[in-house]
Design a protein around this motif. Structure first.
Motif, short mmCIF file in Angstrom:
data_model
loop_
_atom_site.label_atom_id
_atom_site.label_comp_id
_atom_site.label_asym_id
_atom_site.label_seq_id
_atom_site.Cartn_x
_atom_site.Cartn_y
_atom_site.Cartn_z
N VAL A 94 0.84 -1.19 0.00
CA VAL A 94 0.00 0.00 0.00
C VAL A 94 0.89 1.25 0.00
O VAL A 94 1.77 1.37 0.84
CB VAL A 94 -0.93 0.03 1.24
CG1 VAL A 94 -1.76 1.32 1.24
CG2 VAL A 94 -1.81 -1.20 1.27
N ILE A 95 0.63 2.13 -0.96
CA ILE A 95 1.34 3.42 -0.96
C ILE A 95 0.35 4.48 -0.52
O ILE A 95 -0.77 4.55 -1.02
CB ILE A 95 1.96 3.70 -2.34
CG1 ILE A 95 3.22 2.83 -2.48
CG2 ILE A 95 2.28 5.18 -2.53
CD1 ILE A 95 4.04 3.05 -3.72
N ALA A 96 0.78 5.28 0.45
CA ALA A 96 -0.13 6.26 1.06
C ALA A 96 0.49 7.63 1.10
O ALA A 96 1.72 7.79 1.15
CB ALA A 96 -0.49 5.82 2.48
N THR A 97 -0.37 8.64 1.09
CA THR A 97 0.11 10.01 1.28
C THR A 97 -1.01 10.89 1.83
O THR A 97 -2.14 10.43 1.98
CB THR A 97 0.73 10.59 -0.01
OG1 THR A 97 1.48 11.77 0.32
CG2 THR A 97 -0.34 10.95 -1.03
N MET A 98 -0.66 12.13 2.11
CA MET A 98 -1.65 13.11 2.55
C MET A 98 -2.34 13.72 1.33
O MET A 98 -1.68 13.99 0.32
CB MET A 98 -0.94 14.20 3.35
CG MET A 98 -1.84 15.30 3.89
SD MET A 98 -0.86 16.63 4.65
CE MET A 98 -0.25 15.82 6.14
N GLU A 100 2.09 1.24 -11.10
CA GLU A 100 3.09 0.20 -10.77
C GLU A 100 2.46 -0.96 -10.00
O GLU A 100 3.17 -1.83 -9.49
CB GLU A 100 4.25 0.81 -9.99
CG GLU A 100 5.15 1.73 -10.82
CD GLU A 100 5.83 1.00 -11.99
OE1 GLU A 100 6.15 -0.19 -11.84
OE2 GLU A 100 6.02 1.64 -13.05
N GLY A 101 1.14 -0.96 -9.89
CA GLY A 101 0.46 -2.13 -9.33
C GLY A 101 0.22 -2.11 -7.83
O GLY A 101 -0.17 -3.13 -7.25
N PHE A 102 0.45 -0.98 -7.20
CA PHE A 102 0.23 -0.90 -5.75
C PHE A 102 -1.23 -0.58 -5.43
O PHE A 102 -1.94 0.05 -6.23
CB PHE A 102 1.10 0.21 -5.13
CG PHE A 102 2.55 -0.15 -5.03
CD1 PHE A 102 3.03 -0.82 -3.90
CD2 PHE A 102 3.44 0.17 -6.05
CE1 PHE A 102 4.38 -1.15 -3.80
CE2 PHE A 102 4.78 -0.17 -5.95
CZ PHE A 102 5.25 -0.83 -4.84
N LYS A 103 -1.65 -0.97 -4.25
CA LYS A 103 -2.87 -0.43 -3.66
C LYS A 103 -2.53 0.96 -3.14
O LYS A 103 -1.39 1.22 -2.73
CB LYS A 103 -3.34 -1.31 -2.49
CG LYS A 103 -3.89 -2.67 -2.93
CD LYS A 103 -5.31 -2.51 -3.46
CE LYS A 103 -5.83 -3.82 -4.04
NZ LYS A 103 -6.94 -3.58 -4.99
N THR A 104 -3.51 1.83 -3.12
CA THR A 104 -3.24 3.21 -2.69
C THR A 104 -4.20 3.67 -1.60
O THR A 104 -5.33 3.18 -1.51
CB THR A 104 -3.38 4.19 -3.87
OG1 THR A 104 -4.69 4.07 -4.41
CG2 THR A 104 -2.36 3.92 -4.95
N LEU A 105 -3.71 4.59 -0.82
CA LEU A 105 -4.50 5.12 0.29
C LEU A 105 -4.19 6.60 0.44
O LEU A 105 -3.03 7.01 0.35
CB LEU A 105 -4.11 4.36 1.56
CG LEU A 105 -4.81 4.67 2.88
CD1 LEU A 105 -4.64 3.48 3.83
CD2 LEU A 105 -4.31 5.94 3.56
N VAL A 106 -5.22 7.40 0.67
CA VAL A 106 -4.97 8.82 0.90
C VAL A 106 -5.64 9.24 2.21
O VAL A 106 -6.76 8.81 2.52
CB VAL A 106 -5.43 9.69 -0.30
CG1 VAL A 106 -6.95 9.71 -0.45
CG2 VAL A 106 -4.90 11.12 -0.17
#
Lengths: 340, 340, 340
Positions: free
Chosen positions: A11-15, A30-36
Motif C-alpha cells: 500500500v502506498i499512502a500520502t496526505m 506500478e500495481g500498488f494499492k493506494t490510500l490517501v
C-alpha cells in the motif's frame, strides 16, 4: 533486513494535497494499492480522479498522525510532499513506526534555513550572498520577512540608505537580507536511486506565483501609478526544457548535493529532490533552496517529461518513479534501503 | 426520444477555425466521420492534418448557415466554438433545425455581458467590481472600451482624477470601469456530462496575448521611454497545472455555475465550458468571464492533460471528450440529451 | 544515384549538444544506430539517457572534424544543429566528404545576417526595419552590438537624441539599429520533406532567456531603483500553441521561404527549419531570423506536439521526423535527395 514485512507492504499512502494525485496515480500504474489521508473537502478530488483505493478522512491535515495506527496496520508506505512536511510535526515523524519513503532525518535540513544553507554551501553550490547587516548592502538585495505568508511585503533595495528608507513602518522583527540575483527561475527535479546509486533528471519547471508572475502584464507606468507591491504565493507551475549544454552542470550539482547529504546523515538523501535555482545571463546557477522530497512542479509530467520520455520510453512521472523504486526494492528484498 | 435519427448521426462537424483541429481529431479518434465548413484559405490546414473526411467551402465563416441544408441532410452534429459563436447570427442559430451539441440557448448568456454577470453572481462567484461612475473609483481599475479590437486602448486608473485625466482624447462613448484584480490569470477547462451528471476538470491554460505578454521583457525604464501602450489580442496559449489544494474550490465553482445555469434555461449548461479567472496572492479566484463552449486553451492538450491522463489513462482532449459523450448518448439512445 | 553507400548508411550522428538527445532518441526510435561526438563532460549526459550506441570523445566541440575519417568510415549521416553550426568551420564543412542531412550550402545564409535578410525579404516576409543612420530613427528601435554575448548591453531608443545619449560610453563599433516590434515572440518549427514536397508544422515554442524573461517579475519601481539592464541569453524553452486562425498564414510563410531558398541554392532548404517571429497586436508576423536546421525549442516535444499528435497519431519529435525522412529515402533509394 529490517523488521519490515516486505511481503505485505503493498500500500502506498500520502496526505491528500500537493502532489497526491501524481503519487497515487504513479503507485497504481506500478500495481500498488493506494490510500490517501484527506480532509472531507479534499477527498472529493481523489474520489473523482479514481486514484485512491481507500480514503481515510481526517478533520485537518494536521491530524495525519491520529491515523498512524491504521497506516501501520495496513503496512502503508508514506510518501512525503510539501504539505506533509508543512503539516506534520518533526518529533512525531521522527518517533513514528510508520514506513517512510526517503530519509526522514534529512527533512530537518529542509526545514531549517541555516542548516539548509550549510548543506548547499558544503556541496560547493553557488548561493546568493546573505548580508548580516544592512550597512553592508553593496548590490541589489531582496529583504524577506519570516512568516510573511506568500512572500508579501518583500522589498528590493540596493544600498543601506534605500534599506533604511523602505524598512520604515515594517513591524516584522525577523528578516533576511539576501542578494537579489537577476536571472530566470529554473526548478530542477531530480531522482536519486539508493538501489542503483544513479542520479536522474526527471523534469524541470517554473513556478507560477501570484502576483509576481502577472505584474509583467502591467505597463511600467501603470505599475507606478497604482503603487504596485509584489508577492510570491504559488498558484501553479509551467513546463520548460533546459538548454542542453547546461545538463552536465545540472548533473554535477545534483551529485554534489547527494555527496554532501551523506556527510549530514548516514542515509543521505534519496528519492526525489529539487534544486530551486536562478540562471544568470552568464548561465551560472544560483541555488536558493533545496526540497528534500517531491515538488509540485512534477505534477506537470503525469505522463512523462521530455527527459523521462527519452530515458524510459514510457510514461514516467516522479510519482511513478517513486513507486517503481519501492517495487524494485521489494522484489530485491531491499525495502529497508528506500525507507528511512 | 426526439425526432433525431440517431442511427445515422455519425458525422461531427464544425467551422474551420479556433479549435476545429482538436474537435475533428477527437471525433475521428472516437470513430466518427468528420466534416468541416471552411474558407478556401483555411481548408488547406484541415486537409494537411487529415482530420476532415469532407470539407465544405464557404466564402466567409459568416456564411455558415448557407450550407445548413447540407449539414441537416448529412445528419451532422455541429460543435460550437468561439469563432462559431462570433460569426453565427443568434436568431439564425435559434431557429435552425441543425443538431447542435450543447444548449444553444445558453450562448445568449455568453454573448451578453450583463446576463453573463448575472449568471456568475447568481452562482455566488467572486467577481471584479463594476463602477457605475468614475467618481466612485477607490482602487485600481481597468477602463475597457466596447468594440476595441484586441483590447487596444484599455487603461488603468486608481482615482476619479486619474480617470478624467486619462480619458481625454478618447472618442469611445461606451466603456466599462472594472476593478483591476492583481493576480495570475488561470483559465479552467471544465466538462459537464449530461449523461452521468458528473463535472470534470479537463485542463488549464494561460493565454498568450499580444502585446501584453511581451511587455514584461522590456525594462521599466525603456517602457516609459517608448511610451508603451498595452493591448490584449490572443495569439496562443501556454500550459499550466494548478496548486493541488485549490482543486476542491475549482470543482465547487464549476458546480455552482451548472446549478445557476439550470435556473436560466431548463437544459442548463453541459459539455465543455471555461471559467476565466485571476488568482490573487490570497489564493482567491476572481471570475471575469465564462465561455459556454470549448476554449482554444484546450488545443494544448490534443494528447491529454495531466488531469485527463490521471482520470482516463489514455489520451483525452476536450474535443475527444465531446465525441465520446455523443457516442455514449447514441449508444444509450439518449442523443437528445446532449443536443439543445 | 550518387556514390553514397545507401545499403550501409545506418548510423545517425551528431555533436553532443543543443538537441542531440532528441536527434539520437528519434534515430533510435526509427531503428538507426546512433553515434555522438562529444566532449568528456557532455558524454555523461548521452550515456545517462542511453541514446548513443557509440560515443567518440573529442577535446572540444571545435574538434568535430578531427574525427571526420571515422564518421565517413562508419557511413554516418550527420545531423546539424545550432552548436554544430557555431563550432564547425564553413570551409571545412563545404569541403568534407561526410554525409550531411540538409543542404550544407544553405547554412551560409543562416550565418550571414545580410544574406539572411535578403532571403527573407525575397520571400516577401515582413521584416523589422533596419536604420542605416541613427538620424533616421522615428520609432522605438533596439540597438544591437555584434559579438555582444547573450545580447548584453542592447538598448532601446526612440529618437536620434535618445540614441546619441545612450550610446555614450559604448566601445562597440559595429552595431545594428533595428525597429523594435512590440509583440509576443513565437518560434515556428517547420519540416519540409524533399521526398514528398510537403511542408509540415511540427511545433512552436517561446524561448526562455536570461535575464529578459525574469525582469517582468520585478516591479517597475524596483527595476528603476536597481538600474536594471537586460540581456538575452537562452537558457531554455517553453511550449505554446498558436491561435488556429493564424495557421494558414504560418503555412504561407514557410512555403515562401522554401520557394525563395530554391533561388539561392539549387537544392534549396529542406528538413527542419525555424522562423523566429514576433506577433503584433494586429496579428501580423514580423520575422527576425531563420534557422536553417533543427532548433532547441523542439526539445520540448520529444513525445510529439499537439500538431504532430494530430498529424501522426504517434509520438513524432522533429528529431524522429529527420530519421523517418532518412529511412524513407534509403528505402526508396533516394538518399542523395536528403543529403546536401
Amino acid at each position: 533486513m529490517t523488521g519490515f514485512s516486505t511481503s505485505t507492504a503493498r500500500v502506498i499512502a500520502t496526505m491528500g494535497s500537493h502532489s497526491a494525485l501524481q503519487i497515487l496515480d504513479g503507485a497504481k500504474r506500478e500495481g500498488f494499492k493506494t490510500l490517501v489521508v484527506a480532509t472531507e473537502s479534499a477527498a472529493g478530488v481523489y474520489r473523482h480522479f479514481g486514484v485512491a483505493d481507500s480514503i481515510i478522512i481526517v478533520k485537518s491535515n494536521g491530524d495525519f498522525f491520529s491515523v498512524e495506527n491504521e497506516l501501520v496496520r495496513k503496512n502503508a508506505i508514506i510518501i512525503p510532499h510539501a504539505s506533509f512536511v508543512a503539516y506534520v510535526n518533526s518529533e512525531e515523524l521522527e518517533g513514528s513506526p510508520i514506513m517512510y519513503f526517503g530519509n526522514r532525518r534529512i527533512l530537518a535540513f529542509e526545514r531549517d534555513r541555516s542548516l539548509q544553507r550549510k548543506w548547499l554551501a558544503d556541496a560547493g553550490l553557488r548561493l546568493p550572498r546573505i548580508f548580516k547587516t544592512p550597512d553592508d548592502i553593496d548590490r541589489p538585495v531582496i529583504v524577506k520577512f519570516y512568516g510573511a505568508a506568500g512572500g508579501k511585503g518583500y522589498f528590493l533595495a540596493k544600498s543601506p540608505e534605500e534599506f533604511y528608507e523602505k524598512i520604515r513602518g515594517y513591524s516584522h522583527r525577523s528578516l533576511t537580507i539576501q542578494e537579489y540575483i537577476i536571472g530566470v527561475p529554473v526548478y530542477i527535479h531530480y531522482f536519486y536511486s539508493p538501489l542503483t546509486k544513479e542520479l536522474e533528471i526527471m523534469s524541470l519547471d517554473r513556478r507560477y506565483e501570484s502576483n509576481v508572475d502577472s505584474i509583467g502584464r502591467i505597463a511600467a507606468k501603470d505599475q507606478i501609478d497604482i503603487n504596485l507591491n509584489t508577492s510570491y504565493n504559488i498558484t501553479g507551475n509551467t513546463p520548460l526544457v533546459l538548454r542542453e549544454s547546461l545538463l552536465p552542470r545540472v548533473f554535477e550539482m545534483g551529485e554534489a548535493v547527494i555527496d554532501a547529504a551523506k556527510r549530514l546523515s548516514p542515509k543521505g538523501i534519496f528519492g526525489p529532490f529539487c534544486l530551486e535555482t536562478v540562471v544568470t545571463p552568464e548561465l551560472e546557477f544560483y541555488v536558493f533552496e533545496i526540497s528534500a522530497r517531491i515538488v509540485a512542479g512534477t505534477n506537470l509530467y503525469i505522463n512523462g517529461s521530455p527527459y523521462t520520455d527519452i530515458r524510459y520510453g514510457m510514461p514516467m512521472s516522479t510519482g511513478r518513479r517513486i513507486a517503481l523504486e519501492i517495487k524494485r526494492a521489494i522484489e530485491q528484498g531491499r525495502l529497508d534501503e528506500v525507507l528511512g
